[in-house]
Design a protein around this motif. Structure first.
Motif, mmCIF file in Angstrom:
data_model
loop_
_atom_site.group_PDB
_atom_site.id
_atom_site.type_symbol
_atom_site.label_atom_id
_atom_site.label_comp_id
_atom_site.label_asym_id
_atom_site.label_seq_id
_atom_site.Cartn_x
_atom_site.Cartn_y
_atom_site.Cartn_z
ATOM 1 N N MET A 126 -4.036 -22.000 1.186
ATOM 2 C CA MET A 126 -2.769 -22.548 0.726
ATOM 3 C C MET A 126 -1.929 -21.472 0.052
ATOM 4 S SD MET A 126 -2.408 -25.843 -1.681
ATOM 5 C CE MET A 126 -0.881 -26.490 -2.148
ATOM 6 N N PHE A 127 -2.530 -20.761 -0.909
ATOM 7 C CA PHE A 127 -1.803 -19.715 -1.621
ATOM 8 C C PHE A 127 -2.318 -18.334 -1.234
ATOM 9 C CE2 PHE A 127 -1.599 -23.432 -4.447
ATOM 10 C CZ PHE A 127 -0.228 -23.574 -4.514
ATOM 11 N N SER A 128 -2.921 -18.211 -0.042
ATOM 12 C CA SER A 128 -3.541 -16.955 0.362
ATOM 13 C C SER A 128 -2.546 -15.798 0.403
ATOM 14 C CB SER A 128 -4.236 -17.105 1.713
ATOM 15 O OG SER A 128 -3.297 -17.465 2.696
ATOM 16 N N HIS A 129 -1.274 -16.086 0.645
ATOM 17 C CA HIS A 129 -0.277 -15.016 0.693
ATOM 18 C C HIS A 129 0.018 -14.475 -0.710
ATOM 19 C CE1 HIS A 129 2.040 -18.641 -0.167
ATOM 20 N NE2 HIS A 129 2.994 -17.854 -0.650
ATOM 21 N N LEU A 130 -0.362 -15.190 -1.769
ATOM 22 C CA LEU A 130 -0.128 -14.746 -3.138
ATOM 23 C C LEU A 130 -1.304 -13.954 -3.714
ATOM 24 C CD1 LEU A 130 1.423 -18.032 -4.583
ATOM 25 C CD2 LEU A 130 2.638 -16.008 -3.784
ATOM 26 N N ILE A 131 -2.456 -14.002 -3.054
ATOM 27 C CA ILE A 131 -3.641 -13.330 -3.560
ATOM 28 C C ILE A 131 -3.537 -11.842 -3.264
ATOM 29 C CG2 ILE A 131 -6.150 -13.118 -3.377
ATOM 30 C CD1 ILE A 131 -6.210 -16.089 -2.617
ATOM 31 N N LYS A 132 -3.716 -11.031 -4.297
ATOM 32 C CA LYS A 132 -3.659 -9.578 -4.163
ATOM 33 C C LYS A 132 -4.899 -9.102 -3.407
ATOM 34 C CE LYS A 132 -3.645 -5.402 -6.937
ATOM 35 N NZ LYS A 132 -3.824 -4.856 -8.272
ATOM 36 N N ARG A 133 -4.725 -8.194 -2.487
ATOM 37 C CA ARG A 133 -5.831 -7.657 -1.699
ATOM 38 C C ARG A 133 -5.931 -6.151 -1.935
ATOM 39 N NH1 ARG A 133 -8.517 -11.489 1.259
ATOM 40 N NH2 ARG A 133 -7.231 -13.259 1.715
ATOM 41 N N VAL A 134 -7.150 -5.652 -1.846
ATOM 42 C CA VAL A 134 -7.421 -4.236 -2.041
ATOM 43 C C VAL A 134 -7.809 -3.634 -0.692
ATOM 44 C CG1 VAL A 134 -8.934 -2.580 -3.214
ATOM 45 C CG2 VAL A 134 -8.212 -4.664 -4.390
ATOM 46 N N LYS A 135 -7.272 -2.472 -0.391
ATOM 47 C CA LYS A 135 -7.565 -1.790 0.865
ATOM 48 C C LYS A 135 -8.825 -0.936 0.682
ATOM 49 C CE LYS A 135 -5.467 1.530 4.034
ATOM 50 N NZ LYS A 135 -4.258 2.342 4.273
ATOM 51 N N LEU A 136 -9.783 -1.096 1.617
ATOM 52 C CA LEU A 136 -11.016 -0.322 1.600
ATOM 53 C C LEU A 136 -11.238 0.298 2.972
ATOM 54 C CD1 LEU A 136 -13.297 -2.925 -0.191
ATOM 55 C CD2 LEU A 136 -12.344 -0.881 -1.210
ATOM 56 N N GLN A 137 -12.176 1.255 3.030
ATOM 57 C CA GLN A 137 -12.517 1.842 4.322
ATOM 58 C C GLN A 137 -13.995 1.555 4.589
ATOM 59 O OE1 GLN A 137 -12.478 6.159 4.782
ATOM 60 N NE2 GLN A 137 -11.479 5.887 6.773
ATOM 61 N N CYS A 138 -14.284 1.031 5.789
ATOM 62 C CA CYS A 138 -15.643 0.691 6.181
ATOM 63 C C CYS A 138 -16.472 1.969 6.299
ATOM 64 C CB CYS A 138 -15.623 -0.042 7.527
ATOM 65 S SG CYS A 138 -17.271 -0.445 8.158
ATOM 66 N N LYS A 139 -17.658 1.969 5.710
ATOM 67 C CA LYS A 139 -18.534 3.147 5.747
ATOM 68 C C LYS A 139 -19.213 3.328 7.097
ATOM 69 C CE LYS A 139 -19.399 3.803 0.899
ATOM 70 N NZ LYS A 139 -20.368 4.142 -0.128
ATOM 71 N N GLU A 140 -19.109 2.336 7.971
ATOM 72 C CA GLU A 140 -19.714 2.451 9.294
ATOM 73 C C GLU A 140 -18.696 2.878 10.342
ATOM 74 O OE1 GLU A 140 -22.447 2.508 12.315
ATOM 75 O OE2 GLU A 140 -22.862 2.360 10.192
ATOM 76 N N CYS A 141 -17.628 2.071 10.509
ATOM 77 C CA CYS A 141 -16.647 2.350 11.568
ATOM 78 C C CYS A 141 -15.416 3.114 11.063
ATOM 79 C CB CYS A 141 -16.209 1.058 12.244
ATOM 80 S SG CYS A 141 -15.233 -0.038 11.189
ATOM 81 N N GLU A 142 -15.308 3.251 9.754
ATOM 82 C CA GLU A 142 -14.230 3.978 9.082
ATOM 83 C C GLU A 142 -12.848 3.352 9.273
ATOM 84 O OE1 GLU A 142 -14.573 8.110 10.123
ATOM 85 O OE2 GLU A 142 -16.514 8.286 9.125
ATOM 86 N N LYS A 143 -12.802 2.088 9.681
ATOM 87 C CA LYS A 143 -11.530 1.379 9.792
ATOM 88 C C LYS A 143 -11.187 0.774 8.441
ATOM 89 C CE LYS A 143 -11.976 0.182 14.665
ATOM 90 N NZ LYS A 143 -12.157 -0.903 15.621
ATOM 91 N N ASP A 144 -9.888 0.575 8.214
ATOM 92 C CA ASP A 144 -9.441 -0.044 6.968
ATOM 93 C C ASP A 144 -9.623 -1.556 7.039
ATOM 94 O OD1 ASP A 144 -8.695 2.398 5.951
ATOM 95 O OD2 ASP A 144 -6.599 2.226 6.596
ATOM 96 N N PHE A 145 -9.979 -2.149 5.909
ATOM 97 C CA PHE A 145 -10.049 -3.602 5.797
ATOM 98 C C PHE A 145 -9.629 -3.991 4.391
ATOM 99 C CE2 PHE A 145 -14.156 -2.108 4.445
ATOM 100 C CZ PHE A 145 -14.645 -3.004 3.514
ATOM 101 N N TYR A 146 -9.300 -5.266 4.214
ATOM 102 C CA TYR A 146 -8.749 -5.738 2.949
ATOM 103 C C TYR A 146 -9.601 -6.865 2.378
ATOM 104 C CZ TYR A 146 -4.691 -3.090 4.430
ATOM 105 O OH TYR A 146 -3.863 -2.079 4.825
ATOM 106 N N LEU A 147 -9.790 -6.811 1.069
ATOM 107 C CA LEU A 147 -10.556 -7.839 0.362
ATOM 108 C C LEU A 147 -9.907 -8.136 -0.975
ATOM 109 C CD1 LEU A 147 -14.254 -6.695 0.847
ATOM 110 C CD2 LEU A 147 -13.173 -8.662 1.873
ATOM 111 N N THR A 148 -10.300 -9.256 -1.566
ATOM 112 C CA THR A 148 -9.834 -9.576 -2.919
ATOM 113 C C THR A 148 -10.489 -8.599 -3.898
ATOM 114 O OG1 THR A 148 -11.611 -11.175 -3.143
ATOM 115 C CG2 THR A 148 -9.477 -12.028 -2.426
ATOM 116 N N PRO A 149 -9.850 -8.319 -5.021
ATOM 117 C CA PRO A 149 -10.376 -7.321 -5.967
ATOM 118 C C PRO A 149 -11.816 -7.576 -6.421
ATOM 119 C CG PRO A 149 -8.141 -7.925 -6.561
ATOM 120 C CD PRO A 149 -8.551 -8.840 -5.449
#
Length: 189
Positions: free
Chosen positions: A1-24
């Motif tokens: 519902m309010f997912s667009h308001l939740i702040k996300r942190v950018k991380l890099q996967c240690k396996e594939c090295e692609k960027d992904f986003y998670l909550t703090p």
């Protein structure tokens, strides 16, 4: 519902090295972008298997996937589709190969079957003898079940179709339940 308001942190996967986003709050412990990368990393370091999952191959398409050890079988499938195609093409659990096989369908119960079927329904007052539903409530005729299976009479339709060997049942679940318990009846006879 309010997912667009939740702040996300950018991380890099240690396996594939692609960027992904998670909550703090998850960013502190996250290392991989998902299960697949996590499994790849763990399988390289096979000394410790935190997930208790093993890599298996689909019996139909050979695609590799992970499955809990407790549910690994002789035939493993990556999807219900692959399982259905495999079993229909192989005939592994159908006909004589089925654990519930009893010798094939019997389509003809003798020349008196229709009459005896009507008599059994009339005797049982058009009511399922297990659950009590009537034909009026069901909106269709009841099934008539051979208490001792027809095949036990080896073609003697007169004995098989005696009213004492017939019972009126609704098709689902009562009649189906009787057929799933047929071996119990067979043992008694």
């Amino acid at each position: 519902m309010f997912s667009h308001l939740i702040k996300r942190v950018k991380l890099q996967c240690k396996e594939c090295e692609k960027d992904f986003y998670l909550t703090p709050y998850r960013a502190k412990t996250a290392v991989y972008c998902g299960n697949e990368c996590s499994y790849k990393a763990i399988s390289r370091n096979a000394k410790i298997n935190f997930t208790r999952k093993r890599k298996v191959s689909c019996a139909l398409c050979s695609k590799e996937f992970f499955k809990k050890q407790s549910v690994i079988k002789n035939f493993n499938f990556c999807s219900e589709y692959c399982m259905g195609v495999y079993y229909s093409e192989s005939g592994l659990f159908s006909g004589e190969n089925s654990g519930t096989w009893q010798g094939g369908d019997i389509n003809y119960y003798g020349p008196n079957w229709r009459k005896q079927r009507r008599e059994a329904r009339k005797r049982d007052e058009y009511t399922c003898q297990d659950c009590g539903l009537t034909e009026i409530e069901l909106g269709h005729e009841l099934s008539v079940h051979h208490i001792i299976p027809f095949r036990k009479f080896q073609g003697d339709w007169e004995k098989a179709n005696r009213l004492a060997n017939l019972i009126s049942l609704c098709e689902h679940p009562c009649h189906r339940r009787k057929h799933s318990n047929n071996q119990l009846v067979d043992d008694i006879v």
